[in-house]
Each structure stands twice: as structure tokens, then as C-alpha cells.
Design an enzyme around this catalytic site. Structure first.
Site, short mmCIF file in Angstrom:
data_model
loop_
_atom_site.label_atom_id
_atom_site.label_comp_id
_atom_site.label_asym_id
_atom_site.label_seq_id
_atom_site.Cartn_x
_atom_site.Cartn_y
_atom_site.Cartn_z
CD GLU A 146 2.48 12.05 0.59
OE1 GLU A 146 1.85 11.61 -0.38
OE2 GLU A 146 3.67 12.42 0.51
NE ARG A 177 -1.47 17.05 -3.87
CZ ARG A 177 -1.56 16.90 -5.18
NH1 ARG A 177 -2.68 17.22 -5.81
NH2 ARG A 177 -0.54 16.42 -5.87
CG ASP A 196 4.71 9.30 -0.32
OD1 ASP A 196 3.73 8.63 0.08
OD2 ASP A 196 4.66 10.09 -1.28
CE LYS A 223 4.99 7.57 -3.55
NZ LYS A 223 4.50 8.35 -4.69
CG ASP A 253 7.84 12.55 -0.07
OD1 ASP A 253 8.11 13.42 -0.92
OD2 ASP A 253 6.69 12.11 0.12
CG ASP A 300 1.25 8.36 -3.65
OD1 ASP A 300 2.01 8.75 -2.73
OD2 ASP A 300 1.67 7.90 -4.73
CE LYS A 305 5.56 15.16 0.54
NZ LYS A 305 5.19 14.72 -0.82
#
Ligand code: BES
Ligand code: MN
Ligand code: ZN
Length: 492
Positions: free
Chosen positions: A345, A347, A266, A273, A284, A343, A261
């Protein structure tokens, strides 16, 4: 960086000695006694009178105050019967920081008494020392110049080519972990998807890997609707990095695909968030960093495997162009996804990356990701969470992580969890609710691996550390690098 070298038997001047002490033993071990003979037994007398450094990894520096006698760092290794590779790595990590603090420039560690094979001792001592000595200070205007220049390894046996090799392997491996830490610690403004791609290209040229970098247009053209959707809200362009390392039999399919990833920041997107702690989301891309660093080490060590690496890299940002909750996107393999929460994101981008790895004929897939807060709730900052659809592949990964000294925990994934990802309007939705969040997050990605053996390593809790201990240093940890490397060794 600190050098690590072998030292011939007659110890050089001006080099301080690291001597092991063990819990429950009042006296020095063999090596210590021999050293102490030169000090007329002062050390032993001193040890019997004082109680110092009682906890594993604690140390005490005795200054000799005499030019012909070395300073001595007494280093507590814990109970002798409990000595293992982890303990040696941990203690050397502690030791280098103690030496640095005491402004020691050269030190020697005696490997014969550490309870491991000599190869293991050399490997773990070097790994622990390099990892434990790490500092990220490139933005400090006043940098502390490193004092500790050289750590020598010494044995009363001959230094065989196998021993030389063990030290060499440790150096290559440790440098890969430091590389990953540096990437993770860099701010998002520096570590953009483009920068990640440049780094991949740089490493590929160094060690003979193929690398393909896709831009937004090519990502879209390939049908990667999920990755495109996450990227569309940001002004910073996305990249898909594909690396190929062919160390195994030519023409054979990929033994495994490593998928990481690479969210370089993020914010949560439209499902923004909370502000507090958001700065941490520069980490991230830790999964992508781990894969990139592991590929580098694997190529440098010339392991006889064929590996594919797929790194979807993008920011997750809110904007007038951003993906919205309720939107439906189509992944590369045609499956449709209802976006409940922007959020979730990671996956989404991993769905396309895993589908691509499958399309490329990978025999097995592992994705590494800072995927869920739920993983941190379940396992804290101690263990990474593991999930997978194939018990043999799971077993190989668990064994690899144990050898690597990176703690993981295999989570269950019953049918009932997958139910939670059913959508009324699309094939899947991207969240399964609050409970079991690590499992549903992982299973979502697994839906794109289909029948290919696949596993998912959630490093949300382990990618960044809050405290320094042993070989682990506060900040980006490089979690996953050592496990991926051991997986590659396990595939041989
Ligand atoms: N990158 C985060 C996961 C994360 C959170 C890592 C905290 C490290 C620390 C991920 O993209 C995320 O936001 N996950 C959501 C998923 C949820 C919306 C289903 C989460 O865990 O809250
Ligand atoms: Mn997120
Ligand atoms: Zn994320």
C-alpha cells in the site's frame, strides 16, 4: 530535557568530569593530566594499575568521595587516530546513559581533545548527548524522573559566536529527531492522520511554514485514486498534508520535494499480515514523521531553500469497503494500477504524492518510506536502502547521509527490474514478486516521478531499532531526519 551549556574556565563545584581515555594509551591525555594534578596524580596511578572500559563508548565512574574534588567519568573514545564525528556522537550517547544510571546531575565534557574542530566537537557532543538520553515513558504510570540536568561543554579557548551557533544547531537538530521518535513511538490509536495534520499545523505556525490539509473529499476530487483506494477500508479518515517552506529566492520553483509515507497503521488490508509482530506496523508512518521533523528543523534553522513536503496519511485496514486484490485504481497522473497485493500500500499512496510533487514543479524529489520487508532482508537494521533515477541527485543524497551519520546503500535499478511491474490489464501492477522486492517497490514509485530527478529511501529496517547503542535508542529511531536536513544544506 537535559540542558547543554558552556562552562567558564573555573569549573563549578558538584560537577562531575567526563575525561577521555584512548585505546593503546596507558596514560591520560592533556586535559586528563591537568585534572589529575588536582587529584594529586591518583587518576594516573589508578589507570596504570587497572584495566577498565576498554571498548569504545564504555565508561567507568570514579567517585572522589571528597567534597572539593569532582567525580570522574573515564570515557573510552577508542583509537585516537580513528576519532571522528561518529565516534564523538556515539561516545556521548553512551556517556549520558552511564551518568544517568549513576545518578549524576551535572557533568562537564572537555572538548579540546576530541580530535575534531571545536565546532564539530560541540555539535556532535551535544547531538549525541541529547539523542542518547532519549526515553519514551509517557505511558508508564511510574516514571523515572531524569537525574542528569545539565551537561556543560568546556574548552580552554574562547567560546566564539560560531561555537555558540554549533551548539544551538545541535539542539534544534536533536529536538527534531526526538520529535520524530515520539511520533513513531505513539500507538496508532493516537497517531492518526488527523493527529499528524494537527502536528504539522502546530509546527508550521511555530516556524513560518504554509500548510494545507486535504480531507478525503479533496483527495478524491484531485484524482488521487491510489491514496483514496488505500484509505477506503478504514473508519479513520485520511489526510494529505502539504507543507511549503520558502527560505530561498521568492518565486523560484521548489528546490526539492520531500515525500513521506504516512501509513499510521499497516494491517496489510485484505491481504492481511500475520498477527505476529503486527504491532510493529504502528511505525509505518516513520517516513512522514522524518519529513515533518526535518521540515521543522530546516525552518527553525532558516536554511535558504524552497522546499515542498507531501505527506499522504492513512491507515491500511481490511473491511467490507476495503480495496481488494484485482482492483484497478487510477493515480493522479492518469496511470492505472492493478492491485495484486493490498499490503503493498505504501507505493500506492506514494504514487499519488510523488505525482503531486511533480505537478507542483519540484526540481527534485525524494521519498522516505518504510516500504519493504525485502529491504530488511537485504540490508538488515544497519543501512537504509537508496534508489534513484539521477546520478547527481543520488550523489548529493549519499554525501548528505554520510555527513548525517545515517548509513544508506545505493541499490541498482536496471531496466530488467521494471519489467516485473508490467500488468496484463493496467499500466502497472503494484508488486514485482518476491525477489528484488526493494528495487521493484522503489521503481514503482519512480514511475510517477517520470523524468524529474527522484530518489527513494527505504527505512523499513532502520525506522525502529531493537537495541540501544550510542546516540540510537531502542524503539522509533527518527531515521531520515538528519539525512533530509543535510540534503537541504547540500542544496544551498
Ligand atoms: N510497511 C510494510 C513494509 C515493512 C515490513 C516495513 C516489515 C517494516 C517491517 C509494507 O507496506 C509492506 O507490507 N510491504 C510488503 C510488500 C509486498 C506485499 C510486495 C512486504 O515487504 O512484504
Ligand atoms: Mn503493507
Ligand atoms: Zn506499509
Amino acid at each position: 530535557m537535559m540542558k547543554i551549556e558552556w562552562l567558564e574556565k573555573n569549573t563549578a563545584k558538584g560537577v562531575s568530569w567526563i575525561l577521555p581515555v584512548f585505546q593503546g594509551e596507558e596514560r591520560l591525555g592533556e586535559e586528563g593530566k591537568k585534572a589529575d594534578a588536582k587529584l594529586q596524580g591518583r587518576l594516573d596511578t589508578w589507570l596504570q594499575q587497572e584495566s577498565c572500559c576498554n571498548d569504545k563508548g564504555d565508561s567507568f565512574l570514579l567517585r572522589s568521595c571528597q567534597e572539593d574534588l569532582p567525580d570522574i567519568l573515564l570515557l573510552q573514545f577508542g583509537k585516537r587516530e580513528k576519532l571522528n564525528v561518529q565516534a564523538v556522537r556515539f561516545c556521548l550517547g553512551q556517556a549520558v546513559r552511564a551518568l544517568e544510571k549513576a545518578k549524576v546531575s551535572q557533568s562537564v565534557v572537555f572538548l579540546d581533545e576530541l580530535g575534531l574542530t571545536l565546532e564539530e566537537s560541540a555539535y556532535e557532543a551535544a547531538l549525541g548527548a541529547i539523542l542518547g538520553g532519549y526515553r519514551f515513558d509517557c505511558y508508564k504510570s511510574k516514571k523515572k524522573e531524569p537525574v542528569l540536568q545539565t551537561l556543560f561543554l568546556q574548552t580552554r579557548h574562547t567560546v566564539t559566536p560560531a561555537l555558540e551557533q554549533a551548539l544551538q544547531n545541535a539542539t534544534v537538530t536533536a529536538e527534531a529527531v526526538l520529535q520524530a521518535r515520539n511520533w513513531v513511538n505513539q500507538p496508532a490509536a493516537v497517531m492518526t492522520p488527523e493527529k499528524m495534520a494537527e502536528e504539522a499545523q502546530r509546527l508550521a505556525t511555530l516556524h513560518g511554514m504554509d500548510v494545507d490539509v486535504w480531507d478525503a473529499k479533496r483527495i478524491k476530487a484531485a484524482g488521487m485514486g491510489a491514496l483514496s483506494a488505500v484509505a477506503q477500508g478504514s473508519d479513520v479518515p485520511p489526510r494529505l498534508i502539504v507543507m511549503r517552506y520558502c527560505g530561498g529566492v521568492k518565486g523560484k520553483p521548489w528546490d526539492a520535494a520531500f515525500v513521506g509515507k504516512g501509513i499510521t497503521f499497516d494491517s496489510g488490508g485484505i491481504s492481511l499480515k500475520p498477527g505476529e509482530g503486527m504491532q510493529e506496523m504502528k511505525d509505518d508512518m516513520s517516513g512522514a514523521a522524518a519529513v515533518l521533523a526535518a521540515m521543522d528543523a530546516i525552518a527553525a534553522l532558516k536554511l535558504p531553500v524552497n522546499l515542498l513536503a507531501v505527506l499522504p496519511c492513512t491507515e491500511n485496514m481490511p473491511s467490507g469497503k476495503a480495496l481488494k486484490p484485482g482492483d484497478i485504481v487510477t493515480a493522479m497522473d492518469g496511470q492505472t494500477i492493478e492491485v495484486i497485493n493490498t499490503d503493498a500500500e505504501g507505493r500506492l499512496i506514494l504514487a499519488d504524492a510523488v505525482a503531486y510533487a511533480r505537478h507542483e514543479g519540484a526540481q527534485r524529489i525524494i521519498d522516505v518510506a518504510t516500504l519493504t520487508g525485502a529491504c530488511m532482508v537485504a540490508l538488515g537494521r544497519v543501512r537504509s536502502g537508496l534508489l534513484g533515477n539521477d546520478s547527481a541527485w543520488n550523489d548529493l543524497i549519499v554525501a548528505a547521509s554520510e555527513r548525517a551519520g545515517e548509513k544508506t546503500w545505493l541499490m541498482p535499478h536496471d531496466e530488467e527490474y521494471a519489467e516485473l511491474l508490467k500488468s496484463d490489464v493496467a499500466d502497472l501492477k503494484n508488486t514485482g514478486g518476491r525477489y528484488g522486492g526493494m528495487i521493484t517497490g522503489g521503481l514503482f514509485i519512480g514511475a510517477f516521478a517520470k523524468e524529474t530527478p527522484w530518489a527513494h529511501l527505504d527505512i523499513a529496517g532502520t525506522a525502529t531499532l531493537l537495541k540501544t547503542s550510542g546516540a540510537w535508542v531502542k524503539g522509533g529511531s527518527g531515521a531520515g531526519v538528519l539525512t533530509l536536513l543535510e540534503i537541504a544544506k547540500g542544496l544551498v
